[in-house]
Design an enzyme around this catalytic site. Structure first.
Site, PDB file in Angstrom:
ATOM      1  N   ASP A   1     -14.403   5.561   8.935  1.00  0.00           N
ATOM      2  CA  ASP A   1     -14.758   5.310   7.533  1.00  0.00           C
ATOM      3  C   ASP A   1     -15.199   3.860   7.377  1.00  0.00           C
ATOM      4  OD1 ASP A   1     -15.198   6.083   4.949  1.00  0.00           O
ATOM      5  OD2 ASP A   1     -13.118   5.918   4.305  1.00  0.00           O
TER       6      ASP A   1
ATOM      7  N   LYS B   1       0.848  -1.193   0.000  1.00  0.00           N
ATOM      8  CA  LYS B   1       0.000   0.000   0.000  1.00  0.00           C
ATOM      9  C   LYS B   1       0.880   1.238   0.000  1.00  0.00           C
ATOM     10  CE  LYS B   1      -3.813   2.295   2.397  1.00  0.00           C
ATOM     11  NZ  LYS B   1      -4.833   2.203   3.481  1.00  0.00           N
TER      12      LYS B   1
END
Length: 340
Positions: free
Chosen positions: A228, A123
């Site tokens: 989130d 990532k």
């Protein structure tokens, strides 16, 4: 969008990496670093640094810029990628990189593998390529620094997410197992499953819904709120087991707006199950009913731990966006540790 091309990585010489590291070090205190300073830090013989810098500009790892009467260089995201990848290779965390498997507004996700052939996920945080203004309400990466670049903020976001992954994985919470971290890059074990947003049917809808509500509550019991928690950040496998991803925006339950973010996470799941699976339930957790059993938020210094730090981050973020309205992007970075 940042182009990610690692083909040149294997051909870069030791001296070229030395110039990249020297430029990174110079950017601690300079928005654009004069070539004389880079040459002084790199300490290469026969003035070879100047030719290397020209080659790095052609490879788009470095950008030549002229700002405030100063001519010099700064790293691009591609150059920062190469520094992080080289360090991760030296740590034997990754050996090869495959296709892109995901993209978000603040990161890119790639398949990677170690020398044994075991698949991992790489990532790369990419803060600054979309509007970043909402982050000011819940992220305090900067601590006492007064200004920083998107490269530096990306490094802090990666460091923060790796710390959360490690802490939660050690406590048995279903997150990807972290492997390594360097600069703005995180390596973690590959999760076998699919984003919940791509799953059209679930065998036991009520059971999965209850499990998700329990995961929201478990985080709150550790003093954390995801911030989130939606169908895009939840992975589900063939046995309908859940894995939670994307953690850098997590906040503390002591945050001034903690109840709002907690309720928003819960409502995201309820709305998705009602819309996609035609399932509705009044069974939902409330932050006021949850007892905090451990202070992971204090241990990890989640956002909300200090209002002063949050206000400092807000001030710098707004300043950064104002500067970028009338000029091209510029970067400076903070070096985590010097490559050997």
């Amino acid at each position: 969008m940042v182009k990610f091309d690692v083909r040149q990585l294997r051909y870069l010489s030791r001296e070229e990496f030395r110039c990249l590291v020297s430029l990174e070090m110079g950017m601690k205190n300079h928005e654009v670093v004069p070539s004389e300073l880079i040459a002084s830090i790199a300490n290469l013989r026969h003035g070879g640094c100047y030719k290397i810098l020209r080659d790095l500009v052609q490879c788009k790892l470095v950008r030549y810029d002229h700002k405030n009467g100063i001519r010099g260089y700064h790293l691009t995201y591609a150059g920062y990628d190469y520094l992080a990848l080289r360090s991760l290779c030296n740590q034997e965390a990754i050996y090869s990189i495959g296709n892109k498997i995901g993209v978000g507004k603040e990161s890119d996700i790639y398949i990677a593998a170690d020398e044994e052939g075991e698949q991992h996920v790489l990532k790369l945080h990419r803060l600054g390529r979309v509007c970043f203004r909402k982050v000011k309400e819940k992220r305090d990466y900067l601590k006492r620094r007064k200004n920083a670049s998107w490269l530096y903020l990306s490094r802090l976001a990666a460091e923060r997410e790796f710390s959360f992954l490690k802490a939660l994985h050690e406590r048995g919470y279903p997150v990807p197992e972290p492997v390594s971290w360097n600069r703005h890059a995180i390596v973690m074990k590959l999760v076998q499953g699919y984003p919940l947003s791509q799953v059209k049917t679930i065998t036991n809808t009520a059971k999965v819904y209850t499990r998700l509500m329990d995961l929201v509550s478990r985080l709150a019991q550790m003093g954390l709120i995801h911030g989130d928690f939606n169908e895009f950040n939840l992975m589900i496998d063939d046995r309908e087991r859940i894995t939670v991803i994307d953690l850098p925006q997590m906040i503390s339950t002591s945050h001034a707006n903690a109840e709002y973010y907690f309720d928003r996470d819960v409502e995201c799941i309820r709305t998705w199950f009602r819309k996609r699976y035609n399932f509705d339930s009044d069974d939902r957790p409330y932050l006021s009913d949850i007892v905090c059993e451990s202070a992971v938020d204090v241990e990890m210094k989640a956002s909300g731990y200090s209002r002063d730090l949050a206000s400092q981050f807000e001030e710098l973020t707004l300043k950064k966006e104002d500067e970028e309205e009338g000029e091209s992007d510029s970067y400076e970075s903070e070096r985590d540790e010097e490559d050997e």
